[in-house]
Design an enzyme around this catalytic site. Structure first.
Site, short mmCIF file in Angstrom:
data_model
loop_
_atom_site.label_atom_id
_atom_site.label_comp_id
_atom_site.label_asym_id
_atom_site.label_seq_id
_atom_site.Cartn_x
_atom_site.Cartn_y
_atom_site.Cartn_z
N SER A 118 0.82 -1.21 0.00
CA SER A 118 0.00 0.00 0.00
C SER A 118 0.86 1.26 0.00
CB SER A 118 -0.87 -0.02 1.26
OG SER A 118 -1.46 1.23 1.47
N TYR A 142 -1.55 -0.07 10.29
CA TYR A 142 -1.85 -0.80 9.05
C TYR A 142 -0.69 -0.68 8.06
CZ TYR A 142 -3.65 -1.22 4.30
OH TYR A 142 -3.79 -1.52 2.97
N LYS A 146 2.11 -3.54 6.43
CA LYS A 146 2.42 -3.75 5.00
C LYS A 146 3.93 -3.67 4.77
CE LYS A 146 -1.68 -4.44 3.35
NZ LYS A 146 -2.07 -5.64 2.62
N1 UFG Z 1 -13.16 11.00 2.71
C1 UFG Z 1 -14.16 11.90 2.96
N2 UFG Z 1 -15.33 11.41 3.45
C2 UFG Z 1 -15.55 10.07 3.70
C3 UFG Z 1 -14.50 9.18 3.43
C4 UFG Z 1 -13.31 9.68 2.94
O1 UFG Z 1 -14.02 13.10 2.77
O2 UFG Z 1 -16.64 9.73 4.17
C5 UFG Z 1 -11.90 11.52 2.17
C6 UFG Z 1 -10.70 11.20 3.04
O3 UFG Z 1 -10.55 12.16 4.05
C7 UFG Z 1 -9.58 11.21 2.00
C8 UFG Z 1 -10.27 10.72 0.72
O4 UFG Z 1 -11.66 10.88 0.94
O5 UFG Z 1 -9.14 12.50 1.82
C9 UFG Z 1 -9.99 9.26 0.43
O6 UFG Z 1 -10.29 8.53 1.61
P1 UFG Z 1 -10.36 6.94 1.62
O7 UFG Z 1 -10.74 6.55 3.03
O8 UFG Z 1 -11.24 6.44 0.54
O9 UFG Z 1 -8.90 6.48 1.26
P2 UFG Z 1 -7.50 6.86 1.94
O10 UFG Z 1 -6.79 7.75 0.97
O11 UFG Z 1 -7.64 7.37 3.30
O12 UFG Z 1 -6.83 5.43 2.08
C10 UFG Z 1 -6.70 4.55 0.99
C11 UFG Z 1 -6.85 3.11 1.49
C12 UFG Z 1 -5.74 2.76 2.44
C13 UFG Z 1 -4.41 3.06 1.82
C14 UFG Z 1 -4.36 4.47 1.31
C15 UFG Z 1 -3.07 4.67 0.57
O13 UFG Z 1 -8.09 2.96 2.14
O14 UFG Z 1 -5.80 1.37 2.72
O15 UFG Z 1 -5.44 4.71 0.43
O16 UFG Z 1 -3.08 5.77 -0.21
F1 UFG Z 1 -3.46 2.91 2.76
#
Ligand code: UFG
Length: 322
Positions: A118, A142, A146
């Site tokens: 990841s 997490y 990885k």
């Molecule tokens: N977000 C919102 N509202 C929500 C959910 C998410 O605004 O209800 C935002 C988050 O703050 C972030 C973006 O959308 O800015 C993406 O969030 P995600 O939770 O979809 O994904 P992340 O970027 O946090 O994490 C993902 C994977 C992880 C991995 C990471 C690596 O879920 O497992 O990418 O880049 F580690």
């Protein structure tokens, strides 16, 4: 005879797309999954399912003794927030479980593994786009698990037991365009499935976490990569391993940064209606921008993402609903 591939955690969202790609590419597929978050509906016709847990050494040994040529390891807990509250679950499932797999591979002389790593291994970006040489400094447990598995694969390689491809995914989204994968994640934690639940009325609305980041519109920027593109890289990685008997660590992203607000706007366009959302405070641990430099995957595997337009990606999810 077709090469037989053991897909650990193959009944999940990414696993089902990996199965599809491997079957299309002429591999024989055995899925090993404890169905804790994966689902039987995700087992494609042509693939075989073994229900088992990677903490059960006997069960892994049994699967590994079925004439397996290569392993794709996707069996992991993946909720970043949960990993900070209940690290023991991640230590056990992700770390111990993965060591069990590596040991079983060594025992049965299975020499090839493709591992789902990841972008979380990098932590807060020091520069953008992130290449594979970027410092490794995970900021959640997490991401640490990885990285620890990558390091263990590196050691097992040095000890002459295996070769690996570690694929560092950025943000996986989308569904197979032909609608062949129908299973949905239960209790999704990521942006895209949450937006889709709001779009289909499964939830009232959602929040955008933070609109005061130093980005084009104040919301976080991510590199959204279509799951079918991601899946293709696994198949190419197996072929590369079989051909070269060398190990590689590769980013998988498009290099294109899309903000949360742009995702929301694009979704409204695709579904033809307004979504109900508000702005909430920043979520802790979120970097402002995360984008990949994935040219190494192109050089090594000849891989390039086909999906580069975010509306096309969102359409593949919405297609399943209409
Ligand atoms: N977000 C919102 N509202 C929500 C959910 C998410 O605004 O209800 C935002 C988050 O703050 C972030 C973006 O959308 O800015 C993406 O969030 P995600 O939770 O979809 O994904 P992340 O970027 O946090 O994490 C993902 C994977 C992880 C991995 C990471 C690596 O879920 O497992 O990418 O880049 F580690």
């Amino acid at each position: 005879m077709a090469d037989r591939i053991l897909v650990l955690g193959g009944a999940g969202y990414i696993g089902s797309h990996v199965q599809k790609q491997l079957l299309e590419d002429g591999f024989e597929v055995i899925v090993f999954d404890n169905l804790s978050s994966g689902d039987k509906v995700n087992i494609l016709s042509g693939a075989k399912l073994i229900v088992g847990d990677i903490l059960d050494i006997e069960a892994i040994d049994k699967a590994m003794s079925l004439g397996i040529k290569g392993v794709v390891h996707l069996a992991a807990k993946k909720a970043v927030g949960e990993s900070m509250i209940k690290p023991e679950i991640y230590a056990s499932n992700n770390l111990t479980g993965s060591i069990n797999i590596l040991n079983s591979m060594a025992k049965h002389n299975v020499r090839y593994i493709v591992f789902s790593s990841s972008a979380a291994v990098y932590g807060m970006p020091k520069y953008i786009p992130i290449d594979e040489e970027h410092p490794i400094c995970p900021i959640n447990y997490y991401g640490y698990t990885k990285r620890a598995i990558e390091e263990n694969m590196e050691w097992y390689k040095k000890l002459g037991k295996l070769n690996y491809v570690a694929l560092r995914y950025f943000n996986a989204v989308g569904y197979a365009k032909d609608k062949s994968i129908t299973g949905r994640e239960r209790n999704p934690q990521n942006l895209m499935p949450i937006i889709m639940e709001a779009a289909t009325g499964k939830r009232d609305g959602f929040s955008i976490f933070g609109n005061d980041y130093e980005t084009k519109d104040g919301t976080c920027v991510r590199d959204y990569i279509h799951v079918s593109d991601l899946a293709r890289a696994h198949s190419l990685s197996l072929k590369k391993l079989f051909e070269t008997d060398c190990s590689y660590t590769l980013n998988l992203g498009t290099g294109i940064g899309t903000s949360v607000k742009e995702i929301v706007d694009a979704t409204e366009k695709v579904i033809g209606k307004k979504l109900n959302y508000d702005y909430a405070p920043r979520r802790s641990g979120d970097p402002a921008i995360l984008t990949a430099k994935a040219s190494k995957a192109t050089e090594v595997l000849g891989w390039k993402p086909i999906y580069t337009n975010v509306e096309d990606i969102i359409s593949t999810v919405w297609n399943l609903e209409i």
